[in-house]
Design a protein around this motif. Structure first.
Motif, mmCIF file in Angstrom:
data_model
loop_
_atom_site.group_PDB
_atom_site.id
_atom_site.type_symbol
_atom_site.label_atom_id
_atom_site.label_comp_id
_atom_site.label_asym_id
_atom_site.label_seq_id
_atom_site.Cartn_x
_atom_site.Cartn_y
_atom_site.Cartn_z
ATOM 1 N N ALA A 1 11.660 6.780 1.107
ATOM 2 C CA ALA A 1 12.975 6.886 1.741
ATOM 3 C C ALA A 1 13.837 7.940 1.050
ATOM 4 O O ALA A 1 14.561 8.702 1.706
ATOM 5 N N ASN A 2 13.760 7.991 -0.262
ATOM 6 C CA ASN A 2 14.546 8.977 -1.006
ATOM 7 C C ASN A 2 14.178 10.405 -0.608
ATOM 8 O O ASN A 2 15.058 11.282 -0.527
ATOM 9 N N ARG A 3 12.912 10.641 -0.362
ATOM 10 C CA ARG A 3 12.489 11.992 0.033
ATOM 11 C C ARG A 3 13.156 12.436 1.326
ATOM 12 O O ARG A 3 13.442 13.624 1.509
ATOM 13 N N VAL A 4 13.417 11.477 2.217
ATOM 14 C CA VAL A 4 14.101 11.789 3.477
ATOM 15 C C VAL A 4 15.609 11.858 3.266
ATOM 16 O O VAL A 4 16.275 12.816 3.669
ATOM 17 N N MET A 5 16.156 10.845 2.610
ATOM 18 C CA MET A 5 17.613 10.723 2.469
ATOM 19 C C MET A 5 18.230 11.876 1.694
ATOM 20 O O MET A 5 19.331 12.342 2.003
ATOM 21 N N ASP B 1 0.860 -1.187 0.000
ATOM 22 C CA ASP B 1 0.000 0.000 0.000
ATOM 23 C C ASP B 1 0.899 1.240 0.000
ATOM 24 O O ASP B 1 1.669 1.443 0.941
ATOM 25 N N PRO B 2 0.853 2.071 -1.039
ATOM 26 C CA PRO B 2 1.744 3.243 -1.101
ATOM 27 C C PRO B 2 1.633 4.148 0.115
ATOM 28 O O PRO B 2 2.645 4.659 0.603
ATOM 29 N N ALA B 3 0.416 4.361 0.619
ATOM 30 C CA ALA B 3 0.246 5.223 1.795
ATOM 31 C C ALA B 3 0.888 4.598 3.020
ATOM 32 O O ALA B 3 1.520 5.289 3.829
ATOM 33 N N ALA B 4 0.745 3.284 3.171
ATOM 34 C CA ALA B 4 1.348 2.599 4.313
ATOM 35 C C ALA B 4 2.865 2.616 4.213
ATOM 36 O O ALA B 4 3.571 2.766 5.228
ATOM 37 N N ALA B 5 3.394 2.472 2.996
ATOM 38 C CA ALA B 5 4.840 2.516 2.798
ATOM 39 C C ALA B 5 5.397 3.888 3.184
ATOM 40 O O ALA B 5 6.433 3.995 3.858
ATOM 41 N N ALA B 6 4.708 4.950 2.777
ATOM 42 C CA ALA B 6 5.145 6.302 3.121
ATOM 43 C C ALA B 6 5.059 6.550 4.619
ATOM 44 O O ALA B 6 5.953 7.168 5.225
ATOM 45 N N ALA B 7 3.987 6.061 5.240
ATOM 46 C CA ALA B 7 3.826 6.235 6.684
ATOM 47 C C ALA B 7 4.905 5.497 7.454
ATOM 48 O O ALA B 7 5.376 5.964 8.502
ATOM 49 N N LEU B 8 5.316 4.337 6.957
ATOM 50 C CA LEU B 8 6.394 3.567 7.580
ATOM 51 C C LEU B 8 7.692 4.364 7.595
ATOM 52 O O LEU B 8 8.369 4.479 8.621
ATOM 53 N N VAL B 9 8.045 4.906 6.453
ATOM 54 C CA VAL B 9 9.277 5.699 6.353
ATOM 55 C C VAL B 9 9.191 6.931 7.246
ATOM 56 O O VAL B 9 10.147 7.270 7.962
ATOM 57 N N ASP B 10 8.060 7.610 7.220
ATOM 58 C CA ASP B 10 7.897 8.796 8.055
ATOM 59 C C ASP B 10 8.029 8.452 9.530
ATOM 60 O O ASP B 10 8.647 9.205 10.311
ATOM 61 N N ALA B 11 7.475 7.320 9.944
ATOM 62 C CA ALA B 11 7.543 6.915 11.339
ATOM 63 C C ALA B 11 8.985 6.646 11.761
ATOM 64 O O ALA B 11 9.412 7.021 12.858
ATOM 65 N N ALA B 12 9.755 5.990 10.886
ATOM 66 C CA ALA B 12 11.157 5.710 11.200
ATOM 67 C C ALA B 12 11.963 7.000 11.314
ATOM 68 O O ALA B 12 12.765 7.173 12.245
ATOM 69 N N ALA B 13 11.749 7.917 10.356
ATOM 70 C CA ALA B 13 12.490 9.184 10.365
ATOM 71 C C ALA B 13 12.119 10.053 11.560
ATOM 72 O O ALA B 13 12.978 10.712 12.158
ATOM 73 N N GLU B 14 10.845 10.047 11.917
ATOM 74 C CA GLU B 14 10.400 10.847 13.061
ATOM 75 C C GLU B 14 10.917 10.260 14.371
ATOM 76 O O GLU B 14 11.290 10.995 15.291
ATOM 77 N N ARG B 15 10.954 8.935 14.466
ATOM 78 C CA ARG B 15 11.400 8.285 15.694
ATOM 79 C C ARG B 15 12.869 8.588 15.978
ATOM 80 O O ARG B 15 13.250 8.873 17.109
ATOM 81 N N PHE B 16 13.711 8.529 14.954
ATOM 82 C CA PHE B 16 15.149 8.653 15.168
ATOM 83 C C PHE B 16 15.761 9.911 14.534
ATOM 84 O O PHE B 16 16.963 10.133 14.623
ATOM 85 N N GLY B 17 14.946 10.716 13.871
ATOM 86 C CA GLY B 17 15.439 11.979 13.338
ATOM 87 C C GLY B 17 16.152 11.885 12.015
ATOM 88 O O GLY B 17 16.600 12.912 11.473
#
Length: 262
Positions: free
Chosen positions: A125-129, A66-82
């Motif tokens: 992930a690319n949007r964050v990295m 699910d594209p929305a779930a995939a994006a939320a996963l990445v956002d959650a990881a980035a928010e958790r650890f910065g």
């Protein structure tokens, strides 16, 4: 440039899809042991999360198809650890199926899991990295089926071939900030796969592999540490074969078998 410890990931964050069992679990534990903060995902949280050196991975429930779930996963990881430094697209797989009779729904689900899901998670992930000074690394876990399909794997082989092409395309587009690489795995001895390798759990298969044994999940994990680390800082768009040399040719095995009988 001298590197004091090329596999020290202290202060970095790794996300491993399908990281609760098998190869993914070994990858998660390898990054934990190397000092990284690790996030794993799955559709249900396991009783025991990956852990190493007194540290435990963080679990996030997600269906990465699910594209929305995939994006939320990445956002959650980035928010958790910065930050997010490493993505290992490990979630995948397929049961054998007859291409002549398999349903359209089956094909769609296999392609979604093995090709579309890695694309969706990598996009997020690319949007964050790309905003980080050190960029990031994406590693796609592929299969020898992309190069050498076997009976019963039509949809899976096609999806994995697509994953390899996707890797090379993203490597062209996202460098130099984000490196994207691929690992071609062969036969890997995991708990879930062992029953499918026969009553001996695959022991007899060692005779067809040049290295004399099936891969262990840790062999793939070590390759991930290399590709994500500083020793591979100029490695981009690569396909790293972690299959022990592949499989010996059938004609050679036939000759050996005939010689043994005679």
């Amino acid at each position: 440039m001298a590197l004091s410890n090329p596999v020290d990931f202290t202060g970095r964050t790794a996300l491993v899809t399908g990281g609760t069992k098998g190869i993914g679990r070994a990858v998660a534990e390898a990054f934990l042991a190397a000092g990284a903060d690790v996030v794993v995902c799955g559709r249900g949280e396991p009783e025991r999360l990956p852990a190493a050196d007194g540290r435990t991975a963080v679990f996030h429930a997600a269906d990465v198809r699910d594209p929305a779930a995939a994006a939320a996963l990445v956002d959650a990881a980035a928010e958790r650890f910065g930050r997010l430094d490493v993505l290992v697209n490990n979630a995948g797989g397929s049961p054998d199926a007859d291409a002549a009779t398999v349903s359209p729904r089956f094909v769609e689900r296999i392609v979604a899991l093995n090709l579309l899901a890695p694309f969706y998670v990598a996009q997020a992930a690319n949007r964050v990295m790309r905003t980080q000074e050190r960029g990031g690394s994406v590693i796609n876990i592929g299969s020898v089926s992309a190069h050498d399909p076997q009976p019963g794997t039509a949809a899976y082989s096609a999806a994995k071939a697509g994953l390899l092409a996707l890797t090379r395309a993203l490597a062209l587009e996202w460098a130099p900030r984000v490196r994207v690489n691929h690992i071609t795995t062969g036969l890997v001895r995991t708990e879930s796969a062992a029953p499918g390798y026969g009553p001996d759990g695959g022991a007899a298969l060692a005779g067809i592999i040049p290295m004399g044994r099936m891969a262990l999940p840790g062999d793939v994990a070590d390759a991930c540490l290399f590709l994500a680390g500083d020793l591979a800082r100029y490695v981009n768009g690569a396909d790293l074969a972690v299959h022990g040399g592949g499989e010996l040719p059938g004609r050679l095995l036939a000759v050996r078998s005939a010689a043994a009988r005679g």
